[in-house]
Scaffold this motif. Structure first.
Motif, mmCIF file in Angstrom:
data_model
loop_
_atom_site.group_PDB
_atom_site.id
_atom_site.type_symbol
_atom_site.label_atom_id
_atom_site.label_comp_id
_atom_site.label_asym_id
_atom_site.label_seq_id
_atom_site.Cartn_x
_atom_site.Cartn_y
_atom_site.Cartn_z
ATOM 1 N N PRO A 1 2.619 6.023 5.916
ATOM 2 C CA PRO A 1 2.784 7.778 5.970
ATOM 3 C C PRO A 1 1.953 8.344 6.947
ATOM 4 C CG PRO A 1 3.255 6.703 3.743
ATOM 5 C CD PRO A 1 2.908 5.584 4.656
ATOM 6 N N LEU A 2 0.672 7.547 6.615
ATOM 7 C CA LEU A 2 -0.436 8.240 7.323
ATOM 8 C C LEU A 2 -0.158 8.338 8.868
ATOM 9 C CD1 LEU A 2 -3.624 6.576 6.058
ATOM 10 C CD2 LEU A 2 -3.087 8.852 5.797
ATOM 11 N N ALA B 1 6.851 16.463 9.316
ATOM 12 C CA ALA B 1 6.746 14.774 8.868
ATOM 13 C C ALA B 1 7.229 14.806 7.104
ATOM 14 C CB ALA B 1 5.378 14.560 8.829
ATOM 15 N N ARG B 2 7.445 16.016 6.613
ATOM 16 C CA ARG B 2 7.789 15.977 5.258
ATOM 17 C C ARG B 2 6.669 14.938 4.413
ATOM 18 N NH1 ARG B 2 12.588 15.461 7.697
ATOM 19 N NH2 ARG B 2 12.817 13.272 7.690
ATOM 20 N N ILE C 1 -2.550 12.345 -2.984
ATOM 21 C CA ILE C 1 -3.566 11.778 -2.586
ATOM 22 C C ILE C 1 -3.198 10.202 -2.324
ATOM 23 C CG2 ILE C 1 -4.347 10.827 -5.154
ATOM 24 C CD1 ILE C 1 -6.944 11.720 -4.123
ATOM 25 N N GLY C 2 -1.993 9.647 -2.921
ATOM 26 C CA GLY C 2 -1.577 8.263 -2.513
ATOM 27 C C GLY C 2 -1.582 8.113 -1.171
ATOM 28 N N PHE C 3 -0.906 9.065 -0.375
ATOM 29 C CA PHE C 3 -0.941 8.896 0.929
ATOM 30 C C PHE C 3 -1.788 8.400 1.916
ATOM 31 C CE2 PHE C 3 2.771 12.249 0.546
ATOM 32 C CZ PHE C 3 3.729 11.386 0.534
ATOM 33 N N TYR C 4 -2.923 8.826 1.228
ATOM 34 C CA TYR C 4 -4.275 8.532 2.088
ATOM 35 C C TYR C 4 -4.619 6.656 2.068
ATOM 36 C CZ TYR C 4 -5.555 13.248 2.326
ATOM 37 O OH TYR C 4 -5.484 14.695 2.738
ATOM 38 N N ILE C 5 -3.967 6.086 1.048
ATOM 39 C CA ILE C 5 -3.998 4.556 1.208
ATOM 40 C C ILE C 5 -2.825 3.938 1.534
ATOM 41 C CG2 ILE C 5 -5.652 4.588 -0.791
ATOM 42 C CD1 ILE C 5 -3.160 3.343 -2.306
ATOM 43 N N ALA C 6 -1.808 4.724 2.389
ATOM 44 C CA ALA C 6 -0.729 4.082 2.628
ATOM 45 C C ALA C 6 -0.636 4.106 4.328
ATOM 46 C CB ALA C 6 0.557 4.677 2.031
ATOM 47 N N LEU D 1 0.829 -1.222 0.135
ATOM 48 C CA LEU D 1 -0.044 0.107 -0.063
ATOM 49 C C LEU D 1 0.867 1.110 0.079
ATOM 50 C CD1 LEU D 1 -2.869 -0.998 2.400
ATOM 51 C CD2 LEU D 1 -3.116 -0.811 -0.104
ATOM 52 N N SER D 2 1.954 1.367 0.594
ATOM 53 C CA SER D 2 2.969 2.447 0.843
ATOM 54 C C SER D 2 3.277 2.594 -0.766
ATOM 55 C CB SER D 2 4.128 2.059 1.638
ATOM 56 O OG SER D 2 3.573 2.045 3.119
#
Lengths: 309, 286
Positions: free
Chosen positions: B237-238, B251-252, B229-234, B214-215
């Motif tokens: 990173p969340l 947090a970068r 937007i991809g961060f929302y499924i990882a 997922l990341s």
């Protein structure tokens, strides 16, 4: 006395399929048998009584506790032995039974003590430190029984308890169930397709077919009533003999060379022999005509399933 | 009376309070976990990093050593939010590895052996079952994450004085909160996958796969769509974004904190829904 199990229009539906259809009855016996062909709804009924399935209509009560609102109270007075394999493989039997006892609310020390007792009681005392996963099928059945009784329930539900047991083990299991029934204040619900097991153990029998109750039988009463039925094979003037029996208050039915009679109150078998001697009738055969559970079951299976009890 | 002479009898003794019974499950689950030598070894090794950090904190306050290094207090290492976030990052990695190892053993064996009816025919609910299993992971992972972090915080506070502790009190709450979120997330994920994949090795691989895939997938979406937007499924990173906010460091990862919280909640919700579907006495075939 509060009935053990009361069903009030109990219905269960899976998707669009009605599995149980408006079951209504009241059962109060010490040992209750659930009979029926495969897919009749026996296990679904048990699972609904334990709260595993939600009823779509009606309700049921165990010792007066409603399955819709008082399921925790029900579960605290019930012990359940499932039909299929159910164990925790990497535990020794004694740890497994102790664990189940503790989950039922027993303090740790009491659970350990009762785990040992239960395992000795079911005959697994010598193997109690073996892992349950290494047990034979018959031993697993006994371990399941031990976990069902470890917390001393008021009602024990046994789903096919003799499955996979060899004849001596089966006899031992039946003896144990009978002993629990007779010696201890416990009620037993036995779900089985083996008519012999049910007949040996149960006082009341509920026969299900296609999710409906097709027959309820109080075997104890039937056994008592069966003692009043006799079937004879008279040789001689059978008609006169039948008339003489009727004269003594019996109900008789003569067919070919068979004579069936319901004895009147107070009449003994010796009275029949005396009457036969007086009439010069030979009795080639005389036995109690008894409806076996198999007869009852087969009759019930012929019944249309368009009505409840 | 000798135990073998006793027969069946009803139980009329004291009962434990119903609310406490899920601890029974936790206790037995922990006992089962520590039967594994591998887990015990990793668990013991996970204290290496806290030990090193404790020594570093001590040396940071030791005037003789600092003189030898020609350094001043807090010059060698600065014990602040970044330090604790880094420490939790290392410990979180170990915790995740352990979860991938023990997670598949939480629910799958009960499902494979048909044990669930035995739990639920007792006065013990599905929620208590999940809570009991969750607590076993929580206890284990706590000793790897926030417990040593708080011990380090205590050591630093002891050496630096109450002023430091008061100034950095938000770090203590951040340690607790971020560790709890992390533990909850990976525990629920492990349990959900354990409930759906009965084969232990596959379930373990899937836990690792879900996190890393997922990341990676999220990063690919970010690269293709040139957005965040991809961060929302990882999940990784969340969690990093939420923890960074709690520790007050950069947090970068350029997504709103509220969005990260919401995405984590949705993921926990999905895991719970997966558990609710599988953790049943009997599966209903419709």
């Amino acid at each position: 006395m509060t009935p053990v199990i009361e069903l009030e229009g109990l219905g269960v539906r899976f998707g669009k399929r009605d599995i149980l259809k408006g079951l209504t009855c009241s059962l109060s016996g010490r040992t209750i048998g659930l009979l029926g062909p495969n897919g009749a709804g026996k296990s679904t009924l048990i699972n609904t009584l334990l709260g595993f399935y939600q009823p779509c209509g009606g309700t049921a009560r165990i010792f007066g506790y409603d399955i819709r609102s008082q399921i925790k109270q029900i579960r605290s007075v019930v012990g359940y032995m499932p039909e299929n394999d159910a164990f925790i493989a990497n535990m020794t039997a004694v740890s497994f039974i102790r664990f189940m006892g503790e989950l039922s609310g027993l303090p740790s020390e009491a659970a350990l003590e009762r785990a040992h007792e239960s395992l000795f009681y079911v005959g697994l005392g010598e193997s109690r430190y073996r892992k349950v996963g290494t047990y034979s099928l018959g031993m697993k059945q006994l371990a399941k029984l031990a976990q069902a009784i470890v917390h001393g329930p008021k009602l024990i539900i046994l789903d096919e308890p003799t499955n996979g047991l060899d004849p001596p083990a089966r006899l031992r299991m039946i003896r144990m169930i009978k002993e629990m029934r007779e010696v201890h204040d416990v009620h037993i619900v036995l779900c089985s397709h083996l008519l012999r097991d049910v007949e040996e153990i149960c006082e009341e029998v509920l026969i299900l077919k296609d999710g409906r109750i097709v027959h309820y039988s109080n075997l104890e009463e039937e056994r008592r009533a069966n003692r009043r039925f006799v079937e004879m094979e008279p040789v001689g003037d059978s008609a006169a003999f039948a008339l003489a029996l009727e004269g003594m208050g019996c109900e008789c039915a003569l067919s070919a060379n068979r004579l069936k009679a319901v004895l009147s109150d107070g009449m003994e078998i010796r009275d029949i022999y005396r009457l036969a001697a007086e009439r010069d009738v030979q009795l080639r055969r005389l036995n109690y005509r008894r409806d076996t559970l198999e007869d009852i079951f087969l009759k019930a299976m012929e019944t249309n399933t368009n009505g409840g009890l | 009376m000798a135990v073998y002479k006793r027969s069946y009898r009803a139980y009329s003794g004291r009962l434990t309070p119903p609310w406490s019974r899920f601890f029974v499950l936790t206790r037995y689950a922990l006992r089962g976990m520590f039967r594994s030598k591998f887990l015990t070894t990793i668990f013991v090794l996970s204290f290496f990093s806290p030990l090193v950090c404790a020594i570093l904190i001590y040396l940071n306050h030791n005037a003789t050593i600092l003189n030898m290094m020609h350094a001043r207090h807090n010059e060698a290492i600065n014990v602040n939010g970044d330090f604790f976030l880094g420490f939790l990052g290392v410990q979180g990695g170990i915790a995740f590895f352990l979860t991938a190892f023990i997670g598949p053993n939480t629910i799958a064996p009960d499902l494979a052996n048909g044990a669930l009816p035995l739990y639920f025919c007792r006065p013990f609910s599905r929620a208590e079952y999940v809570l009991g299993k969750l607590c076993s992971l929580f206890y284990l992972l706590s000793f790897i994450t926030w417990v040593p972090a708080l011990v380090l915080f205590g050591i630093e506070a002891n050496l630096s004085g109450p002023g430091w502790m008061w100034e950095n009190r938000s770090i203590a709450s951040a340690i607790l909160l971020s560790s709890w979120i992390y533990i909850l997330m990976i525990s629920l994920l492990a349990m959900a996958l354990s409930a759906w994949v009965k084969w232990r090795i596959a379930a373990g691989a899937l836990i690792l796969g879900v996190m890393f895939f997922l990341s990676g997938f999220g990063a690919a979406i970010n690269a293709v769509m040139q957005s965040n937007i991809g961060f929302y499924i990882a999940p990784g990173p969340l969690i990093t974004r939420v923890c960074a906010q709690l520790f007050g460091v950069d947090a970068r990862i350029d997504i709103p904190v509220a969005g990260a919280w919401a995405a984590l909640l949705v993921m926990c919700g999905i895991c719970l829904a997966l558990l609710a579907k599988k953790v049943r006495a009997f599966e209903v075939v419709r």
